[in-house]
Design a protein around this motif. Structure first.
Motif, PDB file in Angstrom:
ATOM      1  N   SER A 227       0.829  -1.204   0.000  1.00  0.00           N
ATOM      2  CA  SER A 227       0.000   0.000   0.000  1.00  0.00           C
ATOM      3  C   SER A 227       0.866   1.258   0.000  1.00  0.00           C
ATOM      4  O   SER A 227       0.619   2.205  -0.754  1.00  0.00           O
ATOM      5  N   LEU A 228       1.891   1.270   0.838  1.00  0.00           N
ATOM      6  CA  LEU A 228       2.789   2.430   0.905  1.00  0.00           C
ATOM      7  C   LEU A 228       3.486   2.634  -0.440  1.00  0.00           C
ATOM      8  O   LEU A 228       3.606   3.765  -0.917  1.00  0.00           O
ATOM      9  N   TYR A 229       3.942   1.562  -1.058  1.00  0.00           N
ATOM     10  CA  TYR A 229       4.589   1.654  -2.367  1.00  0.00           C
ATOM     11  C   TYR A 229       3.667   2.368  -3.357  1.00  0.00           C
ATOM     12  O   TYR A 229       4.086   3.267  -4.087  1.00  0.00           O
ATOM     13  N   THR A 230       2.389   1.981  -3.370  1.00  0.00           N
ATOM     14  CA  THR A 230       1.423   2.588  -4.278  1.00  0.00           C
ATOM     15  C   THR A 230       1.201   4.056  -3.932  1.00  0.00           C
ATOM     16  O   THR A 230       1.224   4.920  -4.805  1.00  0.00           O
ATOM     17  N   ARG A 231       1.022   4.338  -2.651  1.00  0.00           N
ATOM     18  CA  ARG A 231       0.765   5.727  -2.240  1.00  0.00           C
ATOM     19  C   ARG A 231       1.959   6.645  -2.498  1.00  0.00           C
ATOM     20  O   ARG A 231       1.792   7.836  -2.698  1.00  0.00           O
ATOM     21  N   MET A 232       3.171   6.087  -2.522  1.00  0.00           N
ATOM     22  CA  MET A 232       4.364   6.900  -2.783  1.00  0.00           C
ATOM     23  C   MET A 232       4.616   7.070  -4.283  1.00  0.00           C
ATOM     24  O   MET A 232       5.602   7.675  -4.682  1.00  0.00           O
ATOM     25  N   GLY A 233       3.742   6.514  -5.120  1.00  0.00           N
ATOM     26  CA  GLY A 233       3.817   6.784  -6.547  1.00  0.00           C
ATOM     27  C   GLY A 233       4.455   5.716  -7.405  1.00  0.00           C
ATOM     28  O   GLY A 233       4.846   5.990  -8.534  1.00  0.00           O
ATOM     29  N   CYS A 234       4.580   4.489  -6.908  1.00  0.00           N
ATOM     30  CA  CYS A 234       5.106   3.371  -7.701  1.00  0.00           C
ATOM     31  C   CYS A 234       6.425   3.755  -8.370  1.00  0.00           C
ATOM     32  O   CYS A 234       6.561   3.763  -9.582  1.00  0.00           O
ATOM     33  N   ARG A 235       7.403   4.076  -7.556  1.00  0.00           N
ATOM     34  CA  ARG A 235       8.669   4.625  -8.055  1.00  0.00           C
ATOM     35  C   ARG A 235       9.669   3.578  -8.506  1.00  0.00           C
ATOM     36  O   ARG A 235      10.762   3.916  -8.931  1.00  0.00           O
ATOM     37  N   GLY A 236       9.351   2.301  -8.414  1.00  0.00           N
ATOM     38  CA  GLY A 236      10.266   1.267  -8.864  1.00  0.00           C
ATOM     39  C   GLY A 236      11.256   0.821  -7.802  1.00  0.00           C
ATOM     40  O   GLY A 236      12.198   0.106  -8.103  1.00  0.00           O
ATOM     41  N   ASP A 237      11.042   1.220  -6.550  1.00  0.00           N
ATOM     42  CA  ASP A 237      11.986   0.871  -5.491  1.00  0.00           C
ATOM     43  C   ASP A 237      11.553  -0.354  -4.676  1.00  0.00           C
ATOM     44  O   ASP A 237      12.067  -0.598  -3.604  1.00  0.00           O
ATOM     45  N   TRP A 238      10.633  -1.155  -5.219  1.00  0.00           N
ATOM     46  CA  TRP A 238      10.211  -2.366  -4.534  1.00  0.00           C
ATOM     47  C   TRP A 238      11.321  -3.410  -4.622  1.00  0.00           C
ATOM     48  O   TRP A 238      11.923  -3.539  -5.667  1.00  0.00           O
ATOM     49  N   PRO A 239      11.624  -4.172  -3.601  1.00  0.00           N
ATOM     50  CA  PRO A 239      10.998  -4.279  -2.285  1.00  0.00           C
ATOM     51  C   PRO A 239      11.672  -3.428  -1.202  1.00  0.00           C
ATOM     52  O   PRO A 239      11.260  -3.451  -0.063  1.00  0.00           O
ATOM     53  N   ILE A 240      12.713  -2.676  -1.561  1.00  0.00           N
ATOM     54  CA  ILE A 240      13.394  -1.845  -0.559  1.00  0.00           C
ATOM     55  C   ILE A 240      12.921  -0.409  -0.751  1.00  0.00           C
ATOM     56  O   ILE A 240      13.481   0.353  -1.542  1.00  0.00           O
ATOM     57  N   LEU A 241      11.852  -0.046  -0.049  1.00  0.00           N
ATOM     58  CA  LEU A 241      11.263   1.271  -0.222  1.00  0.00           C
ATOM     59  C   LEU A 241      12.242   2.339   0.243  1.00  0.00           C
ATOM     60  O   LEU A 241      12.815   2.261   1.329  1.00  0.00           O
ATOM     61  N   GLN A 242      12.406   3.343  -0.591  1.00  0.00           N
ATOM     62  CA  GLN A 242      13.330   4.434  -0.300  1.00  0.00           C
ATOM     63  C   GLN A 242      12.595   5.574   0.402  1.00  0.00           C
ATOM     64  O   GLN A 242      11.368   5.675   0.364  1.00  0.00           O
ATOM     65  N   ALA A 243      13.360   6.443   1.018  1.00  0.00           N
ATOM     66  CA  ALA A 243      12.790   7.610   1.696  1.00  0.00           C
ATOM     67  C   ALA A 243      12.039   8.471   0.677  1.00  0.00           C
ATOM     68  O   ALA A 243      12.358   8.445  -0.518  1.00  0.00           O
ATOM     69  N   PRO A 244      11.042   9.252   1.134  1.00  0.00           N
ATOM     70  CA  PRO A 244      10.241  10.055   0.203  1.00  0.00           C
ATOM     71  C   PRO A 244      11.063  10.987  -0.691  1.00  0.00           C
ATOM     72  O   PRO A 244      10.690  11.237  -1.824  1.00  0.00           O
ATOM     73  N   GLU A 245      12.202  11.463  -0.234  1.00  0.00           N
ATOM     74  CA  GLU A 245      12.997  12.393  -1.047  1.00  0.00           C
ATOM     75  C   GLU A 245      13.893  11.703  -2.077  1.00  0.00           C
ATOM     76  O   GLU A 245      14.609  12.357  -2.820  1.00  0.00           O
ATOM     77  N   TRP A 246      13.851  10.367  -2.150  1.00  0.00           N
ATOM     78  CA  TRP A 246      14.664   9.636  -3.126  1.00  0.00           C
ATOM     79  C   TRP A 246      14.375  10.143  -4.524  1.00  0.00           C
ATOM     80  O   TRP A 246      13.224  10.306  -4.922  1.00  0.00           O
ATOM     81  N   ASP A 247      15.409  10.391  -5.308  1.00  0.00           N
ATOM     82  CA  ASP A 247      15.262  10.977  -6.641  1.00  0.00           C
ATOM     83  C   ASP A 247      15.140   9.950  -7.767  1.00  0.00           C
ATOM     84  O   ASP A 247      15.088  10.303  -8.938  1.00  0.00           O
ATOM     85  N   GLY A 248      15.105   8.672  -7.426  1.00  0.00           N
ATOM     86  CA  GLY A 248      14.954   7.629  -8.431  1.00  0.00           C
ATOM     87  C   GLY A 248      16.258   7.176  -9.059  1.00  0.00           C
ATOM     88  O   GLY A 248      16.258   6.292  -9.899  1.00  0.00           O
TER      89      GLY A 248
END
Length: 184
Positions: free
Chosen positions: A142-163
């Motif tokens: 759920s958090l991955y989806t809410r953070m915008g599906c940034r491709g950082d699964w399964p190690i979710l990065q901090a919100p300021e991660w630039d990709g």
């Protein structure tokens, strides 16, 4: 939801195959991936993809960012599995499919009612095992989806991660937080 049917709706009745034939594989991939992107906004969705025969967007690992927020299930069959072991170069999409959370291998491609029931049971047991193994699994999805599906699964990065790969942290913290942990 059926990705092939949604593609037909948004493309004025054209199938993915027709788009690939008339406008090229790249355009078909873009259309299919845009459906995945739109569906990624939903927290609860059941989705059938175009992955058959290794031509769908999900046959490419770089197109998985939009579905990592969902529990992904790869329905495979023994015949394809054996063929891919003998000639892996003919089945490059299998590497992307291995990104799925659950893999169910069928004895054959045609199933009777009993086999269909067993398959559904196996999928549900797989989902239960995922959740039992990690009590926060559903929340992370759920958090991955809410953070915008940034491709950082399964190690979710901090919100300021630039990709960027350079700023990717193996422990999921931002670079600055990671440096602070390393220095202590």
């Amino acid at each position: 939801m059926s990705v092939p049917k949604l593609i037909e709706v948004i493309s004025g009745g054209k199938t993915r195959e027709e788009i690939a034939r008339t406008e090229g594989d790249a355009e078909a991939l873009i259309v299919e991936n845009s459906v995945h992107e739109q569906l990624s906004q939903f927290l609860r969705v059941s989705l059938a993809t175009c992955g058959a025969n290794g031509v769908g967007a999900l046959a490419r690992g770089d197109c998985w960012a939009w579905i990592f927020g969902m529990i992904t299930i790869w329905v495979d069959d023994e015949e394809s599995a054996k063929l891919s072991e003998q000639n892996p170069e003919n089945f490059p999409q299998r590497e992307a499919y291995e990104l799925a959370d659950i893999r169910v291998v069928l004895k054959g491609k045609e199933l009777n009612e009993d086999e269909k029931e067993k398959t559904v049971r196996a999928v549900l047991e797989g989902v239960k095992a995922l959740i039992d193994h990690d009590e926060h699994f559903a929340g992370k999805k759920s958090l991955y989806t809410r953070m915008g599906c940034r491709g950082d699964w399964p190690i979710l990065q901090a919100p300021e991660w630039d990709g960027s790969v350079e700023n990717f942290s193996e422990n999921g913290l931002s670079g600055e937080e990671n440096a602070q942990i390393s220095s202590t």
